[in-house]
Design a protein around this motif. Sequence first.
Motif, short mmCIF file in Angstrom:
data_model
loop_
_atom_site.label_atom_id
_atom_site.label_comp_id
_atom_site.label_asym_id
_atom_site.label_seq_id
_atom_site.Cartn_x
_atom_site.Cartn_y
_atom_site.Cartn_z
N UNK A 5 0.95 -1.18 0.03
CA UNK A 5 0.08 -0.13 0.14
C UNK A 5 0.81 1.41 0.02
N UNK A 6 1.93 1.13 0.41
CA UNK A 6 2.99 2.37 0.54
C UNK A 6 3.90 2.54 -0.87
N UNK A 7 4.00 1.67 -1.46
CA UNK A 7 4.77 1.63 -2.69
C UNK A 7 4.05 1.83 -3.96
N UNK A 8 4.68 3.12 -4.44
CA UNK A 8 4.17 3.43 -5.85
C UNK A 8 4.82 2.72 -7.16
N UNK A 9 5.92 2.22 -6.84
CA UNK A 9 6.53 1.27 -7.90
C UNK A 9 6.18 0.01 -8.00
N UNK A 10 5.33 -0.47 -8.81
CA UNK A 10 4.98 -1.99 -8.68
C UNK A 10 6.01 -2.66 -9.10
N UNK A 11 6.86 -2.37 -10.24
CA UNK A 11 8.08 -3.12 -10.61
C UNK A 11 9.04 -3.42 -9.62
N UNK A 12 9.20 -2.42 -8.81
CA UNK A 12 10.44 -2.35 -7.76
C UNK A 12 9.70 -3.57 -6.61
N UNK A 13 8.55 -3.23 -6.35
CA UNK A 13 7.75 -4.27 -5.45
C UNK A 13 7.79 -5.57 -5.87
N UNK A 18 9.95 -6.99 -7.93
CA UNK A 18 11.52 -7.56 -7.82
C UNK A 18 11.91 -7.46 -6.68
N UNK A 19 11.21 -7.38 -5.52
CA UNK A 19 11.61 -7.17 -4.08
C UNK A 19 12.51 -8.27 -3.79
N UNK A 20 13.92 -7.87 -3.35
CA UNK A 20 14.76 -8.87 -2.86
C UNK A 20 15.28 -8.57 -1.51
N UNK A 21 15.89 -9.31 -0.72
CA UNK A 21 16.44 -9.03 0.67
C UNK A 21 17.42 -7.52 0.48
N UNK A 22 17.87 -7.53 -0.60
CA UNK A 22 18.94 -6.11 -0.78
C UNK A 22 17.89 -4.88 -1.23
N UNK A 23 16.67 -5.11 -1.28
CA UNK A 23 15.81 -4.09 -1.81
C UNK A 23 16.04 -2.87 -0.61
N UNK A 24 16.05 -1.53 -1.10
CA UNK A 24 16.21 -0.59 0.08
C UNK A 24 14.74 0.03 -0.06
N UNK A 25 14.21 0.39 1.41
CA UNK A 25 12.65 0.84 1.24
C UNK A 25 13.03 2.48 0.56
#
Length: 84
Positions: free
Chosen positions: A16-24, A26-33
């Motif tokens: 609900x807080x992420x506006x970048x659907x592609x980044x969400x 492709x979420x990985x442990x290294x993804x920075x909020x």
Amino acid sequence: MENQTMISELKSIIQPYCNDATALENLTPASNFITDLKINSANLVDIILDIEEKYEIAIDTVSMEKMLDVQSALTIIQTKLAEK
């Protein structure tokens, strides 16, 4: 709890807080909020509150400040769950 399961659960909390659907997606442990998922600091606090509610844990200020990416969030959640 298995990391992949927890990442999936985190995705649903973050969504609900992420506006970048592609980044969400492709979420990985290294993804920075903030830099990767484009979540602002106010929403990051909301995410932490949602995590506390979901896992029935309390995240202290020091831990909150360390929760900058998915891996640190996983580590903190697992640590707090182990302390229960």
